[in-house]
Scaffold this active site. Structure first.
Site, PDB file in Angstrom:
ATOM      1  N   CYS A   1       0.865  -1.183   0.000  1.00  0.00           N
ATOM      2  CA  CYS A   1       0.000   0.000   0.000  1.00  0.00           C
ATOM      3  C   CYS A   1       0.899   1.230   0.000  1.00  0.00           C
ATOM      4  CB  CYS A   1      -0.957  -0.014   1.188  1.00  0.00           C
ATOM      5  SG  CYS A   1      -0.135  -0.096   2.790  1.00  0.00           S
ATOM      6  N   THR A   2       0.370   2.391   0.302  1.00  0.00           N
ATOM      7  CA  THR A   2       1.146   3.628   0.191  1.00  0.00           C
ATOM      8  C   THR A   2       2.235   3.729   1.253  1.00  0.00           C
ATOM      9  OG1 THR A   2      -0.800   4.756  -0.693  1.00  0.00           O
ATOM     10  CG2 THR A   2       1.005   6.143   0.076  1.00  0.00           C
TER      11      THR A   2
END
Length: 593
Positions: free
Chosen positions: A154-155
Protein backbone atom coordinates in the site's frame (compact mmCIF):
# COMPACT_ATOMS: atom_id res chain seq x y z
CA UNK A 1 10.35 20.85 5.41
CA UNK A 2 13.96 19.78 5.94
CA UNK A 3 14.71 22.53 8.49
CA UNK A 4 12.38 20.94 11.06
CA UNK A 5 12.28 17.32 9.90
CA UNK A 6 15.07 16.01 12.15
CA UNK A 7 13.59 17.67 15.24
CA UNK A 8 10.16 16.27 14.45
CA UNK A 9 11.58 12.75 14.01
CA UNK A 10 13.41 13.01 17.34
CA UNK A 11 10.18 14.06 19.06
CA UNK A 12 8.33 11.08 17.58
CA UNK A 13 10.96 8.54 18.55
CA UNK A 14 11.25 9.96 22.08
CA UNK A 15 7.60 9.20 22.93
CA UNK A 16 7.49 5.70 24.50
CA UNK A 17 3.87 5.10 23.52
CA UNK A 18 4.76 5.71 19.87
CA UNK A 19 8.02 3.80 19.93
CA UNK A 20 6.33 0.63 21.16
CA UNK A 21 4.33 0.41 17.91
CA UNK A 22 6.81 2.00 15.51
CA UNK A 23 7.53 -1.04 13.36
CA UNK A 24 9.86 0.57 10.81
CA UNK A 25 10.77 3.90 12.38
CA UNK A 26 9.53 7.20 10.96
CA UNK A 27 8.55 6.69 7.31
CA UNK A 28 10.25 9.73 5.76
CA UNK A 29 9.34 11.00 2.31
CA UNK A 30 11.72 9.77 -0.45
CA UNK A 31 12.79 13.35 -1.18
CA UNK A 32 12.30 15.68 1.81
CA UNK A 33 11.45 19.20 0.68
CA UNK A 34 13.75 22.14 1.49
CA UNK A 35 12.13 25.07 3.23
CA UNK A 36 12.69 27.28 0.15
CA UNK A 37 10.57 24.93 -1.96
CA UNK A 38 8.01 23.94 0.68
CA UNK A 39 5.59 26.84 0.17
CA UNK A 40 5.10 25.96 -3.51
CA UNK A 41 5.46 22.14 -3.47
CA UNK A 42 1.72 21.40 -3.37
CA UNK A 43 -0.83 21.58 -6.18
CA UNK A 44 -1.94 25.24 -6.55
CA UNK A 45 -5.06 26.15 -4.58
CA UNK A 46 -7.42 28.77 -5.99
CA UNK A 47 -4.74 29.61 -8.56
CA UNK A 48 -2.17 30.34 -5.86
CA UNK A 49 0.92 28.39 -4.80
CA UNK A 50 0.30 26.03 -1.89
CA UNK A 51 2.44 23.86 0.42
CA UNK A 52 1.93 20.09 0.86
CA UNK A 53 0.68 20.72 4.40
CA UNK A 54 -0.79 23.89 5.89
CA UNK A 55 -1.12 22.67 9.47
CA UNK A 56 0.24 19.95 11.72
CA UNK A 57 -2.46 18.06 13.63
CA UNK A 58 -1.83 15.32 16.16
CA UNK A 59 -4.97 13.42 17.11
CA UNK A 60 -5.83 10.25 18.97
CA UNK A 61 -7.83 7.89 16.77
CA UNK A 62 -9.64 4.71 17.75
CA UNK A 63 -8.41 3.26 14.46
CA UNK A 64 -5.56 4.48 12.28
CA UNK A 65 -7.50 3.23 9.26
CA UNK A 66 -11.23 2.55 9.59
CA UNK A 67 -11.66 -1.04 8.40
CA UNK A 68 -15.35 -1.88 9.02
CA UNK A 69 -14.47 -5.33 10.40
CA UNK A 70 -16.98 -6.78 12.86
CA UNK A 71 -14.29 -8.71 14.78
CA UNK A 72 -10.92 -7.10 15.57
CA UNK A 73 -7.80 -8.91 14.37
CA UNK A 74 -4.37 -9.27 15.94
CA UNK A 75 -2.20 -6.79 14.04
CA UNK A 76 0.94 -8.53 15.34
CA UNK A 77 0.04 -11.58 13.26
CA UNK A 78 -0.01 -10.02 9.83
CA UNK A 79 2.65 -11.84 7.82
CA UNK A 80 6.27 -10.99 7.13
CA UNK A 81 7.21 -7.30 7.01
CA UNK A 82 9.53 -7.50 3.98
CA UNK A 83 12.26 -4.82 3.68
CA UNK A 84 12.24 -2.80 0.48
CA UNK A 85 15.44 -4.23 -1.06
CA UNK A 86 14.30 -7.80 -0.45
CA UNK A 87 10.92 -6.90 -1.95
CA UNK A 88 12.65 -5.44 -5.00
CA UNK A 89 14.67 -8.62 -5.51
CA UNK A 90 11.59 -10.84 -5.04
CA UNK A 91 9.68 -8.90 -7.68
CA UNK A 92 12.58 -9.16 -10.11
CA UNK A 93 12.47 -12.93 -9.63
CA UNK A 94 8.68 -12.95 -9.96
CA UNK A 95 8.90 -11.00 -13.20
CA UNK A 96 11.00 -13.76 -14.75
CA UNK A 97 9.17 -16.66 -13.10
CA UNK A 98 6.93 -19.08 -14.96
CA UNK A 99 6.06 -21.15 -11.87
CA UNK A 100 2.39 -21.93 -11.38
CA UNK A 101 2.79 -21.25 -7.67
CA UNK A 102 4.53 -17.90 -8.08
CA UNK A 103 3.50 -15.31 -5.47
CA UNK A 104 0.22 -13.44 -5.91
CA UNK A 105 0.85 -9.68 -5.75
CA UNK A 106 -2.04 -7.55 -4.38
CA UNK A 107 -2.29 -3.76 -4.53
CA UNK A 108 -4.27 -2.93 -1.35
CA UNK A 109 -4.97 0.69 -2.29
CA UNK A 110 -8.10 2.25 -3.76
CA UNK A 111 -8.83 2.45 -7.47
CA UNK A 112 -7.95 6.14 -7.86
CA UNK A 113 -4.50 5.35 -6.40
CA UNK A 114 -3.83 2.25 -8.50
CA UNK A 115 -4.89 4.12 -11.63
CA UNK A 116 -1.95 6.51 -11.15
CA UNK A 117 0.70 3.79 -10.89
CA UNK A 118 1.46 0.32 -9.52
CA UNK A 119 4.04 -2.45 -9.38
CA UNK A 120 4.38 -4.64 -12.44
CA UNK A 121 2.13 -7.71 -12.27
CA UNK A 122 0.14 -6.39 -9.28
CA UNK A 123 -3.58 -7.07 -9.06
CA UNK A 124 -5.40 -3.90 -7.91
CA UNK A 125 -8.43 -4.32 -5.65
CA UNK A 126 -10.20 -1.42 -7.44
CA UNK A 127 -12.07 -0.40 -4.28
CA UNK A 128 -13.53 3.04 -3.55
CA UNK A 129 -12.58 2.84 0.13
CA UNK A 130 -10.68 0.47 2.41
CA UNK A 131 -13.83 -0.98 3.98
CA UNK A 132 -14.63 -2.67 0.66
CA UNK A 133 -11.32 -4.57 0.65
CA UNK A 134 -12.34 -7.71 2.52
CA UNK A 135 -14.87 -9.12 0.07
CA UNK A 136 -12.60 -8.28 -2.88
CA UNK A 137 -9.56 -9.98 -1.29
CA UNK A 138 -11.65 -13.00 -0.40
CA UNK A 139 -12.91 -13.26 -3.98
CA UNK A 140 -9.43 -12.86 -5.51
CA UNK A 141 -7.95 -15.57 -3.28
CA UNK A 142 -10.86 -17.98 -3.50
CA UNK A 143 -9.71 -21.47 -4.49
CA UNK A 144 -6.00 -20.59 -4.14
CA UNK A 145 -3.70 -23.02 -2.32
CA UNK A 146 -3.21 -21.72 1.25
CA UNK A 147 0.55 -22.34 0.98
CA UNK A 148 0.96 -20.19 -2.11
CA UNK A 149 2.84 -16.95 -1.32
CA UNK A 150 0.76 -13.77 -1.13
CA UNK A 151 2.56 -10.42 -1.35
CA UNK A 152 0.78 -7.11 -0.76
CA UNK A 153 1.57 -3.41 -0.59
CA UNK A 154 0.00 0.00 0.00
CA UNK A 155 1.15 3.63 0.19
CA UNK A 156 2.80 3.76 3.60
CA UNK A 157 2.49 0.22 4.97
CA UNK A 158 -0.52 0.66 7.27
CA UNK A 159 -3.39 -0.74 5.22
CA UNK A 160 -1.46 -3.88 4.26
CA UNK A 161 -0.85 -4.64 7.95
CA UNK A 162 -4.62 -5.01 8.30
CA UNK A 163 -4.93 -6.80 4.96
CA UNK A 164 -2.09 -9.14 5.95
CA UNK A 165 -3.78 -9.91 9.27
CA UNK A 166 -7.04 -10.66 7.46
CA UNK A 167 -5.43 -12.95 4.88
CA UNK A 168 -3.44 -14.74 7.59
CA UNK A 169 -6.07 -15.09 10.31
CA UNK A 170 -9.39 -15.12 8.45
CA UNK A 171 -8.43 -16.80 5.16
CA UNK A 172 -5.71 -19.09 6.56
CA UNK A 173 -2.86 -18.29 4.16
CA UNK A 174 0.50 -19.35 5.58
CA UNK A 175 3.02 -17.41 3.48
CA UNK A 176 2.00 -13.74 3.56
CA UNK A 177 4.40 -10.83 3.18
CA UNK A 178 3.91 -7.08 2.90
CA UNK A 179 6.14 -4.25 1.76
CA UNK A 180 7.64 -2.63 4.88
CA UNK A 181 6.83 1.08 4.86
CA UNK A 182 4.88 0.75 1.61
CA UNK A 183 5.65 2.46 -1.69
CA UNK A 184 7.07 5.48 0.14
CA UNK A 185 9.79 3.38 1.81
CA UNK A 186 10.46 1.49 -1.44
CA UNK A 187 10.93 4.76 -3.34
CA UNK A 188 13.21 6.15 -0.63
CA UNK A 189 15.27 2.97 -0.34
CA UNK A 190 15.98 2.77 -4.08
CA UNK A 191 17.04 6.43 -4.08
CA UNK A 192 19.37 5.84 -1.13
CA UNK A 193 20.97 2.64 -2.43
CA UNK A 194 21.27 3.15 -6.16
CA UNK A 195 22.48 6.08 -8.20
CA UNK A 196 19.96 7.49 -10.64
CA UNK A 197 19.38 5.19 -13.59
CA UNK A 198 21.41 2.30 -12.15
CA UNK A 199 18.40 0.28 -10.94
CA UNK A 200 15.02 0.52 -12.62
CA UNK A 201 12.11 0.89 -10.17
CA UNK A 202 9.55 -1.90 -10.50
CA UNK A 203 6.83 0.52 -9.42
CA UNK A 204 5.68 2.30 -12.56
CA UNK A 205 3.94 5.67 -12.72
CA UNK A 206 2.98 8.04 -9.91
CA UNK A 207 2.51 7.21 -6.25
CA UNK A 208 -0.67 8.96 -5.06
CA UNK A 209 0.01 10.66 -1.72
CA UNK A 210 -2.44 12.13 0.78
CA UNK A 211 -1.08 15.64 1.01
CA UNK A 212 -1.17 18.79 -1.08
CA UNK A 213 1.14 17.32 -3.74
CA UNK A 214 -1.39 14.54 -4.50
CA UNK A 215 1.25 12.50 -6.28
CA UNK A 216 4.95 11.82 -6.57
CA UNK A 217 6.15 10.56 -9.96
CA UNK A 218 8.47 7.56 -9.52
CA UNK A 219 8.77 6.87 -13.26
CA UNK A 220 7.55 8.78 -16.30
CA UNK A 221 4.97 6.11 -17.18
CA UNK A 222 1.42 7.42 -17.58
CA UNK A 223 -1.55 5.17 -16.81
CA UNK A 224 -4.35 7.50 -15.75
CA UNK A 225 -6.85 9.01 -18.21
CA UNK A 226 -7.22 12.76 -18.72
CA UNK A 227 -10.64 13.84 -17.48
CA UNK A 228 -11.16 16.19 -20.41
CA UNK A 229 -9.56 14.53 -23.49
CA UNK A 230 -9.06 10.90 -22.36
CA UNK A 231 -5.33 10.92 -23.19
CA UNK A 232 -2.92 9.07 -20.89
CA UNK A 233 -1.42 11.20 -18.14
CA UNK A 234 0.23 11.00 -14.73
CA UNK A 235 -0.72 14.50 -13.57
CA UNK A 236 -3.18 14.68 -10.69
CA UNK A 237 -4.67 17.85 -9.22
CA UNK A 238 -7.88 19.39 -7.90
CA UNK A 239 -10.19 21.43 -10.12
CA UNK A 240 -9.23 25.09 -9.70
CA UNK A 241 -12.86 26.09 -9.39
CA UNK A 242 -12.86 26.28 -5.60
CA UNK A 243 -16.54 25.41 -5.49
CA UNK A 244 -15.88 22.17 -7.35
CA UNK A 245 -12.34 21.24 -6.19
CA UNK A 246 -12.78 17.57 -7.13
CA UNK A 247 -9.72 15.40 -7.65
CA UNK A 248 -8.91 15.03 -11.36
CA UNK A 249 -6.25 13.56 -13.62
CA UNK A 250 -5.51 15.89 -16.52
CA UNK A 251 -2.83 16.09 -19.19
CA UNK A 252 -0.64 19.18 -19.41
CA UNK A 253 -2.30 20.40 -22.62
CA UNK A 254 -5.81 20.26 -21.13
CA UNK A 255 -4.56 21.72 -17.86
CA UNK A 256 -3.50 24.76 -19.89
CA UNK A 257 -6.58 24.90 -22.12
CA UNK A 258 -9.03 24.43 -19.25
CA UNK A 259 -6.99 26.60 -16.87
CA UNK A 260 -6.72 23.78 -14.34
CA UNK A 261 -10.47 23.11 -14.23
CA UNK A 262 -12.35 19.89 -14.96
CA UNK A 263 -14.97 21.13 -17.45
CA UNK A 264 -16.22 24.01 -19.58
CA UNK A 265 -18.62 25.02 -16.83
CA UNK A 266 -15.88 25.24 -14.19
CA UNK A 267 -13.56 27.08 -16.58
CA UNK A 268 -16.26 29.66 -17.25
CA UNK A 269 -16.93 29.87 -13.54
CA UNK A 270 -13.38 30.90 -12.66
CA UNK A 271 -13.32 33.44 -15.48
CA UNK A 272 -16.62 34.89 -14.29
CA UNK A 273 -14.98 35.24 -10.90
CA UNK A 274 -12.02 37.10 -12.41
CA UNK A 275 -13.99 39.78 -14.28
CA UNK A 276 -12.16 43.07 -14.30
CA UNK A 277 -13.79 45.80 -12.18
CA UNK A 278 -15.01 48.70 -14.28
CA UNK A 279 -16.10 52.10 -12.99
CA UNK A 280 -19.32 53.55 -14.35
CA UNK A 281 -20.25 57.20 -14.80
CA UNK A 282 -21.71 57.20 -11.32
CA UNK A 283 -18.34 56.15 -9.86
CA UNK A 284 -19.63 52.72 -8.79
CA UNK A 285 -17.39 49.76 -9.58
CA UNK A 286 -19.01 47.06 -11.70
CA UNK A 287 -17.70 43.81 -13.06
CA UNK A 288 -16.74 43.96 -16.71
CA UNK A 289 -16.11 41.26 -19.26
CA UNK A 290 -12.57 41.90 -20.50
CA UNK A 291 -11.23 38.70 -18.93
CA UNK A 292 -13.92 36.38 -20.24
CA UNK A 293 -13.22 33.76 -22.88
CA UNK A 294 -15.63 32.17 -25.33
CA UNK A 295 -16.78 28.83 -23.97
CA UNK A 296 -18.63 26.06 -25.72
CA UNK A 297 -21.10 24.31 -23.43
CA UNK A 298 -22.23 20.76 -24.12
CA UNK A 299 -25.83 21.30 -22.99
CA UNK A 300 -28.22 23.84 -21.45
CA UNK A 301 -27.70 22.51 -17.93
CA UNK A 302 -23.93 23.15 -18.15
CA UNK A 303 -24.62 26.59 -19.64
CA UNK A 304 -27.04 27.39 -16.81
CA UNK A 305 -24.58 26.28 -14.13
CA UNK A 306 -21.77 28.24 -15.79
CA UNK A 307 -23.84 31.42 -15.69
CA UNK A 308 -25.24 31.03 -12.18
CA UNK A 309 -23.76 32.07 -8.88
CA UNK A 310 -21.75 29.05 -7.70
CA UNK A 311 -22.65 27.13 -4.56
CA UNK A 312 -20.17 27.10 -1.68
CA UNK A 313 -17.58 24.28 -1.81
CA UNK A 314 -19.27 22.50 1.12
CA UNK A 315 -22.05 21.23 -1.18
CA UNK A 316 -19.62 19.51 -3.52
CA UNK A 317 -18.25 17.54 -0.56
CA UNK A 318 -21.79 16.40 0.38
CA UNK A 319 -22.08 15.08 -3.20
CA UNK A 320 -18.79 13.17 -2.89
CA UNK A 321 -19.70 11.82 0.55
CA UNK A 322 -23.08 10.66 -0.73
CA UNK A 323 -21.39 8.82 -3.61
CA UNK A 324 -19.13 7.07 -1.10
CA UNK A 325 -21.66 6.20 1.59
CA UNK A 326 -24.75 5.73 -0.66
CA UNK A 327 -23.29 4.83 -4.09
CA UNK A 328 -26.62 3.55 -5.46
CA UNK A 329 -28.54 6.58 -4.18
CA UNK A 330 -26.14 9.39 -5.08
CA UNK A 331 -28.52 10.55 -7.85
CA UNK A 332 -31.14 11.36 -5.20
CA UNK A 333 -29.51 14.56 -3.94
CA UNK A 334 -30.80 17.88 -5.26
CA UNK A 335 -27.66 18.92 -7.15
CA UNK A 336 -26.37 22.39 -7.98
CA UNK A 337 -29.22 24.02 -9.93
CA UNK A 338 -32.06 22.64 -7.83
CA UNK A 339 -30.15 23.28 -4.62
CA UNK A 340 -29.57 26.91 -5.53
CA UNK A 341 -33.27 27.29 -6.36
CA UNK A 342 -34.24 25.88 -2.96
CA UNK A 343 -31.89 28.37 -1.29
CA UNK A 344 -33.41 31.23 -3.28
CA UNK A 345 -36.98 30.19 -2.43
CA UNK A 346 -36.14 29.81 1.25
CA UNK A 347 -34.42 33.22 1.19
CA UNK A 348 -37.62 34.81 -0.16
CA UNK A 349 -39.91 33.46 2.56
CA UNK A 350 -41.49 35.76 5.09
CA UNK A 351 -39.75 34.43 8.18
CA UNK A 352 -37.38 31.69 6.97
CA UNK A 353 -39.41 28.85 8.49
CA UNK A 354 -39.05 25.65 6.47
CA UNK A 355 -40.26 22.06 6.92
CA UNK A 356 -38.56 19.29 4.93
CA UNK A 357 -39.89 15.76 4.51
CA UNK A 358 -36.98 13.50 3.57
CA UNK A 359 -33.51 14.62 4.70
CA UNK A 360 -31.37 11.92 3.02
CA UNK A 361 -27.71 13.04 3.41
CA UNK A 362 -28.59 16.69 4.03
CA UNK A 363 -27.81 18.41 0.71
CA UNK A 364 -31.23 20.05 0.29
CA UNK A 365 -31.45 20.57 4.04
CA UNK A 366 -28.24 22.62 4.00
CA UNK A 367 -29.59 24.66 1.07
CA UNK A 368 -32.78 25.38 3.02
CA UNK A 369 -30.87 26.29 6.20
CA UNK A 370 -28.67 28.65 4.17
CA UNK A 371 -31.80 30.27 2.72
CA UNK A 372 -33.50 30.49 6.13
CA UNK A 373 -30.48 32.38 7.47
CA UNK A 374 -30.64 34.73 4.46
CA UNK A 375 -34.31 35.41 5.21
CA UNK A 376 -33.52 36.13 8.86
CA UNK A 377 -30.69 38.45 7.87
CA UNK A 378 -32.99 40.36 5.49
CA UNK A 379 -35.49 40.75 8.34
CA UNK A 380 -32.70 41.87 10.68
CA UNK A 381 -33.89 39.10 13.00
CA UNK A 382 -32.25 39.20 16.43
CA UNK A 383 -31.35 35.90 18.06
CA UNK A 384 -31.69 32.34 16.80
CA UNK A 385 -34.78 30.81 15.26
CA UNK A 386 -36.49 27.88 16.97
CA UNK A 387 -39.74 25.90 17.05
CA UNK A 388 -41.46 28.92 18.54
CA UNK A 389 -40.51 31.43 15.84
CA UNK A 390 -37.86 32.95 13.60
CA UNK A 391 -35.66 31.34 10.90
CA UNK A 392 -35.86 27.60 11.48
CA UNK A 393 -35.67 24.37 9.47
CA UNK A 394 -37.27 21.14 10.70
CA UNK A 395 -36.34 18.07 8.65
CA UNK A 396 -37.76 14.54 9.00
CA UNK A 397 -35.90 11.33 8.05
CA UNK A 398 -36.63 7.67 8.75
CA UNK A 399 -33.43 5.96 7.51
CA UNK A 400 -31.02 5.79 10.52
CA UNK A 401 -27.90 5.71 8.34
CA UNK A 402 -28.95 8.73 6.27
CA UNK A 403 -29.91 10.48 9.53
CA UNK A 404 -26.38 9.91 10.89
CA UNK A 405 -24.67 11.23 7.77
CA UNK A 406 -26.99 14.24 7.44
CA UNK A 407 -26.36 15.11 11.09
CA UNK A 408 -22.60 14.99 10.49
CA UNK A 409 -22.92 17.27 7.44
CA UNK A 410 -25.16 19.83 9.15
CA UNK A 411 -22.97 19.95 12.26
CA UNK A 412 -20.01 20.75 10.03
CA UNK A 413 -22.03 23.46 8.28
CA UNK A 414 -23.03 25.03 11.60
CA UNK A 415 -19.56 24.80 13.16
CA UNK A 416 -17.27 25.46 10.17
CA UNK A 417 -19.41 27.28 7.61
CA UNK A 418 -19.98 26.64 3.91
CA UNK A 419 -16.67 27.62 2.42
CA UNK A 420 -13.09 26.38 2.71
CA UNK A 421 -13.07 25.21 6.33
CA UNK A 422 -16.48 23.55 6.03
CA UNK A 423 -15.54 21.94 2.72
CA UNK A 424 -12.28 20.55 4.10
CA UNK A 425 -13.99 19.20 7.22
CA UNK A 426 -16.73 17.55 5.15
CA UNK A 427 -14.06 16.10 2.84
CA UNK A 428 -12.35 14.54 5.88
CA UNK A 429 -15.43 12.36 6.47
CA UNK A 430 -14.23 10.22 3.55
CA UNK A 431 -10.85 9.54 5.16
CA UNK A 432 -10.08 5.92 5.95
CA UNK A 433 -9.73 6.56 9.69
CA UNK A 434 -13.07 8.37 10.12
CA UNK A 435 -16.30 6.69 11.09
CA UNK A 436 -19.64 8.52 10.98
CA UNK A 437 -20.99 8.70 14.55
CA UNK A 438 -24.13 6.74 15.30
CA UNK A 439 -26.79 9.16 16.60
CA UNK A 440 -28.77 7.47 19.36
CA UNK A 441 -31.29 10.26 19.93
CA UNK A 442 -34.34 11.00 17.79
CA UNK A 443 -33.83 14.77 17.63
CA UNK A 444 -30.70 16.86 17.06
CA UNK A 445 -30.74 20.67 17.32
CA UNK A 446 -28.14 23.13 16.08
CA UNK A 447 -27.86 26.72 14.86
CA UNK A 448 -26.29 28.07 11.68
CA UNK A 449 -24.64 31.48 11.57
CA UNK A 450 -26.16 32.42 14.95
CA UNK A 451 -29.39 32.90 13.04
CA UNK A 452 -31.16 29.83 11.62
CA UNK A 453 -32.20 27.04 13.93
CA UNK A 454 -32.07 23.53 12.49
CA UNK A 455 -33.67 20.39 13.94
CA UNK A 456 -33.25 16.89 12.54
CA UNK A 457 -36.00 14.53 13.61
CA UNK A 458 -35.77 10.76 13.14
CA UNK A 459 -39.27 9.38 12.56
CA UNK A 460 -40.79 6.06 11.61
CA UNK A 461 -43.57 7.60 9.48
CA UNK A 462 -43.33 11.20 8.24
CA UNK A 463 -46.99 11.27 7.20
CA UNK A 464 -48.15 10.20 10.66
CA UNK A 465 -45.92 12.88 12.17
CA UNK A 466 -47.32 15.77 10.12
CA UNK A 467 -50.89 14.53 10.57
CA UNK A 468 -50.29 14.70 14.33
CA UNK A 469 -48.83 18.20 13.93
CA UNK A 470 -51.98 19.25 12.05
CA UNK A 471 -54.25 17.87 14.77
CA UNK A 472 -55.51 20.83 16.87
CA UNK A 473 -55.72 18.65 19.99
CA UNK A 474 -51.99 17.67 19.94
CA UNK A 475 -50.20 20.92 20.66
CA UNK A 476 -47.04 19.38 22.13
CA UNK A 477 -45.74 18.17 18.73
CA UNK A 478 -46.47 21.31 16.78
CA UNK A 479 -43.97 24.09 16.00
CA UNK A 480 -45.11 27.53 14.87
CA UNK A 481 -46.42 27.46 11.26
CA UNK A 482 -43.99 27.25 8.33
CA UNK A 483 -43.53 29.46 5.25
CA UNK A 484 -42.36 26.68 2.94
CA UNK A 485 -42.43 22.88 2.86
CA UNK A 486 -40.15 20.73 0.68
CA UNK A 487 -41.37 17.17 0.04
CA UNK A 488 -38.88 14.56 -1.12
CA UNK A 489 -40.42 11.56 0.62
CA UNK A 490 -42.58 8.51 -0.19
CA UNK A 491 -43.82 9.15 -3.75
CA UNK A 492 -46.85 6.88 -3.32
CA UNK A 493 -48.40 9.14 -0.64
CA UNK A 494 -47.86 12.65 -2.01
CA UNK A 495 -51.57 13.54 -2.10
CA UNK A 496 -51.91 12.51 1.52
CA UNK A 497 -48.91 14.66 2.49
CA UNK A 498 -50.31 17.72 0.73
CA UNK A 499 -53.82 17.22 2.12
CA UNK A 500 -52.39 17.10 5.67
CA UNK A 501 -50.67 20.42 4.98
CA UNK A 502 -53.81 22.06 3.54
CA UNK A 503 -56.42 20.82 6.03
CA UNK A 504 -55.81 23.89 8.22
CA UNK A 505 -53.21 26.61 8.82
CA UNK A 506 -51.46 24.92 11.75
CA UNK A 507 -48.50 23.64 9.67
CA UNK A 508 -48.36 25.85 6.56
CA UNK A 509 -49.24 29.55 6.58
CA UNK A 510 -51.67 31.01 4.05
CA UNK A 511 -49.65 32.05 1.00
CA UNK A 512 -46.97 29.50 1.89
CA UNK A 513 -45.24 27.23 -0.63
CA UNK A 514 -45.16 23.47 -0.99
CA UNK A 515 -42.33 22.26 -3.25
CA UNK A 516 -42.56 18.64 -4.41
CA UNK A 517 -39.61 16.85 -6.02
CA UNK A 518 -39.52 14.24 -8.83
CA UNK A 519 -42.92 15.09 -10.30
CA UNK A 520 -41.78 14.28 -13.87
CA UNK A 521 -40.25 10.93 -12.84
CA UNK A 522 -37.56 10.39 -15.48
CA UNK A 523 -39.90 11.69 -18.18
CA UNK A 524 -42.15 8.66 -17.86
CA UNK A 525 -45.14 10.81 -16.89
CA UNK A 526 -45.58 11.49 -20.62
CA UNK A 527 -46.31 7.82 -21.21
CA UNK A 528 -48.54 7.73 -18.14
CA UNK A 529 -50.50 10.78 -19.32
CA UNK A 530 -51.19 9.24 -22.73
CA UNK A 531 -52.58 6.10 -21.17
CA UNK A 532 -50.04 4.04 -23.10
CA UNK A 533 -49.41 0.57 -21.77
CA UNK A 534 -45.90 -0.61 -21.04
CA UNK A 535 -44.22 -2.83 -23.60
CA UNK A 536 -42.90 -4.93 -20.73
CA UNK A 537 -44.40 -8.41 -20.31
CA UNK A 538 -46.76 -8.87 -17.44
CA UNK A 539 -45.41 -10.13 -14.18
CA UNK A 540 -47.34 -13.36 -14.51
CA UNK A 541 -45.91 -14.10 -17.96
CA UNK A 542 -42.32 -14.44 -16.82
CA UNK A 543 -42.35 -14.47 -13.03
CA UNK A 544 -39.56 -17.03 -12.90
CA UNK A 545 -37.34 -15.33 -15.47
CA UNK A 546 -37.85 -11.70 -14.55
CA UNK A 547 -34.48 -9.99 -14.05
CA UNK A 548 -33.54 -6.89 -12.09
CA UNK A 549 -33.71 -4.59 -15.14
CA UNK A 550 -37.30 -5.62 -15.89
CA UNK A 551 -38.33 -5.17 -12.26
CA UNK A 552 -36.74 -1.71 -12.14
CA UNK A 553 -38.52 -0.63 -15.34
CA UNK A 554 -41.86 -1.93 -14.07
CA UNK A 555 -41.39 -0.08 -10.76
CA UNK A 556 -40.39 3.12 -12.58
CA UNK A 557 -43.57 3.03 -14.67
CA UNK A 558 -45.68 2.32 -11.61
CA UNK A 559 -44.22 5.36 -9.84
CA UNK A 560 -44.64 7.46 -12.99
CA UNK A 561 -48.35 6.62 -12.90
CA UNK A 562 -48.43 7.70 -9.25
CA UNK A 563 -46.70 10.99 -10.11
CA UNK A 564 -49.07 11.66 -13.03
CA UNK A 565 -52.01 10.95 -10.75
CA UNK A 566 -50.63 13.41 -8.20
CA UNK A 567 -49.97 16.12 -10.80
CA UNK A 568 -53.47 15.74 -12.25
CA UNK A 569 -55.23 15.80 -8.89
CA UNK A 570 -53.30 18.70 -7.39
CA UNK A 571 -54.09 20.76 -10.51
CA UNK A 572 -57.81 20.33 -9.73
CA UNK A 573 -57.35 21.35 -6.08
CA UNK A 574 -59.05 24.74 -5.57
CA UNK A 575 -57.07 25.55 -2.42
CA UNK A 576 -53.79 25.97 -4.32
CA UNK A 577 -52.08 27.35 -7.42
CA UNK A 578 -49.51 25.16 -9.16
CA UNK A 579 -46.54 25.61 -11.49
CA UNK A 580 -44.45 22.62 -12.62
CA UNK A 581 -40.81 23.33 -13.44
CA UNK A 582 -38.97 20.98 -15.85
CA UNK A 583 -35.82 21.12 -13.70
CA UNK A 584 -33.88 17.86 -13.18
CA UNK A 585 -36.61 15.32 -12.40
CA UNK A 586 -39.34 17.97 -12.12
CA UNK A 587 -40.39 20.33 -9.33
CA UNK A 588 -43.98 21.25 -8.53
CA UNK A 589 -44.23 24.63 -6.78
CA UNK A 590 -47.61 24.86 -5.06
CA UNK A 591 -48.86 28.06 -3.41
CA UNK A 592 -51.47 27.74 -0.70
CA UNK A 593 -54.22 30.31 -1.28
Amino acid sequence: PTNVLSNFMNCCTSIPELGEWMENGVNVDPKPIPIKEFATAGVPLNGKAAPPFRNLHIRVRRQVVADGLDTPLDWQVAGYDMPALEWHQKLKELKNSLESKAPILLDCRNKYESDMGKFDMAEPLNTENFRESWDVIKEKLEGIDKERPVMMYCTGGIRCVKAGAYVTQELGFQNVSRLAGGIIAYDRTLNENFSEGKEEPLFKGTNFVFDGRLGRAITEDEFAECVTCRAETSLVSNCLNDNCHKRITQCQNCRTVFHGTCSDACRQRIFNGRLLPLTGADGVERKGTKDTIPTKFENLEDYSVGHSSPPPSFYREIEYNTKQFFPTGAHMISGVSQGRLLTQLASLTREGRILELGTFTGYATACLVEGAANAGDALNYKGSGSREGGPYVLTLERDPRAYNIATAHLKIMCESGLWEEGGETACALRAEDVEIPNINVDAVNMTYNDMAGCELLKVSDALATIEAMANPSIESLRPAPFDMIFIDADKTRLLEYVNALLVNDLILKKGGLIVVDNVLWKGLVLEASSGGSSSLPSKEDNADEEDDAVRKKRRARKLANKMHNFNSNILMEDRVEVVVLPMRDGLSVIRKK
